[in-house]
Design an enzyme around this catalytic site. Sequence first.
Site, mmCIF file in Angstrom:
data_model
loop_
_atom_site.group_PDB
_atom_site.id
_atom_site.type_symbol
_atom_site.label_atom_id
_atom_site.label_comp_id
_atom_site.label_asym_id
_atom_site.label_seq_id
_atom_site.Cartn_x
_atom_site.Cartn_y
_atom_site.Cartn_z
ATOM 1 N N ASN A 1 0.866 -1.182 0.000
ATOM 2 C CA ASN A 1 0.000 0.000 0.000
ATOM 3 C C ASN A 1 0.898 1.226 0.000
ATOM 4 O OD1 ASN A 1 -1.806 2.042 0.560
ATOM 5 N ND2 ASN A 1 -2.321 1.329 2.641
ATOM 6 N N LYS B 1 0.096 4.286 -0.227
ATOM 7 C CA LYS B 1 -0.527 5.467 0.415
ATOM 8 C C LYS B 1 -0.266 6.716 -0.449
ATOM 9 C CE LYS B 1 -0.167 3.167 4.844
ATOM 10 N NZ LYS B 1 0.000 3.241 6.303
ATOM 11 N N HIS C 1 -9.462 1.076 5.106
ATOM 12 C CA HIS C 1 -8.169 1.206 5.794
ATOM 13 C C HIS C 1 -8.346 2.092 7.031
ATOM 14 C CE1 HIS C 1 -4.056 2.405 6.645
ATOM 15 N NE2 HIS C 1 -3.694 1.305 6.011
ATOM 16 N N GLU D 1 -6.730 4.457 8.153
ATOM 17 C CA GLU D 1 -6.573 5.900 7.911
ATOM 18 C C GLU D 1 -7.843 6.495 7.319
ATOM 19 O OE1 GLU D 1 -2.914 5.508 5.690
ATOM 20 O OE2 GLU D 1 -1.926 4.869 7.545
ATOM 21 N N GLU E 1 -5.239 -5.288 10.693
ATOM 22 C CA GLU E 1 -4.195 -4.296 10.933
ATOM 23 C C GLU E 1 -4.469 -3.594 12.256
ATOM 24 O OE1 GLU E 1 -2.361 -3.007 6.927
ATOM 25 O OE2 GLU E 1 -4.105 -1.767 7.273
ATOM 26 N N GLY F 1 2.580 1.954 10.897
ATOM 27 C CA GLY F 1 3.513 3.062 10.726
ATOM 28 C C GLY F 1 4.230 3.446 12.010
ATOM 29 N N SER G 1 3.546 -2.482 10.313
ATOM 30 C CA SER G 1 5.007 -2.550 10.485
ATOM 31 C C SER G 1 5.604 -3.907 10.105
ATOM 32 C CB SER G 1 5.398 -2.151 11.922
ATOM 33 O OG SER G 1 4.978 -0.826 12.187
HETATM 34 P P1 PGA Z 1 2.964 0.011 7.679
HETATM 35 O O1 PGA Z 1 1.482 0.253 7.074
HETATM 36 O O2 PGA Z 1 3.486 -1.251 7.066
HETATM 37 O O3 PGA Z 1 3.737 1.227 7.281
HETATM 38 O O4 PGA Z 1 2.792 -0.114 9.160
HETATM 39 C C1 PGA Z 1 0.581 -0.806 6.917
HETATM 40 C C2 PGA Z 1 -0.725 -0.295 6.347
HETATM 41 O O5 PGA Z 1 -1.151 0.812 6.712
HETATM 42 O O6 PGA Z 1 -1.376 -0.975 5.531
#
Ligand code: PGA
Length: 253
Positions: free
Chosen positions: A9, A11, A95, A97, A167, A173, A213
């Site tokens: 992803n 983003k 997601h 976010e 997740e 992140g 992560s």
């Molecule tokens: P990350 O993000 O691997 O940077 O933690 C995962 C995601 O948001 O799908």
Amino acid sequence: MRRLFIAGNWKLNKNINEAERFASELKSALIDINTVDIAVAPTVLALPTVCKKLQHTNIEVSAQNIHSHASGAFTGEIAAEMIRAAGATYTIIGHSERRAIFGEKDEFINQKVHAAFRSGLLPILCVGETLEQREAGHASSIVITQLKKGLNGLSPDQLSCVTIAYEPVWAIGTGKTASPEQAQDMHAQIRSWLYASFPAFVGDQLRIQYGGSVKPHNAHALLSKPDIDGALIGGASLKVEAFVSIIETAASL
Ligand code: PGA
């Protein structure tokens, strides 16, 4: 029985030129991998270019989001049908976010899941609890509620083609990964709920990715767990070396 599925992803990263160059590099680096399903999710602006670059390769393309309607007065939105017509296979939906920053609720997310199927896109439905919810002992009930609402009204055949991305919000992140045991535990609870709620082939076939992560150094421990069927990767999907290393780990299992 279930093929591992690794998705990146991107983003809000990589303009059209950067995305095209990155897709070319991935294409050559991953040319020999044929035992793992792979997808990348560029911004919608770069998506058609990346789809063209990756046509007839082992790398599929995903959108990061879609709108629930096919057309109409929805300024700034993109329809699933448009994403499908550009050549994508998957779309991420719900997601954390989108839930936290853009206020998306389970009912709207469910409409998007149905819109994905109407257009021929396969949904990657994201679910996960916050740190507060985990510490209060509510992680499983939050995740199962998000799943019940997000998957509401799908047929068993459709459900078997969904990918769930578990997740935990506190691991996205932040560099804090759920331990492989914590992740496996939630994945097993999701799997039990699937078996208890739907015909057995849904629980057998539906893939559950872990996200939060995931990096080259922890990929092996996570992906070797029996109910972890792949990963949704943010930060580490932005570097060819790291993303390829995770996919090679998956291919070695
Ligand atoms: P990350 O993000 O691997 O940077 O933690 C995962 C995601 O948001 O799908």
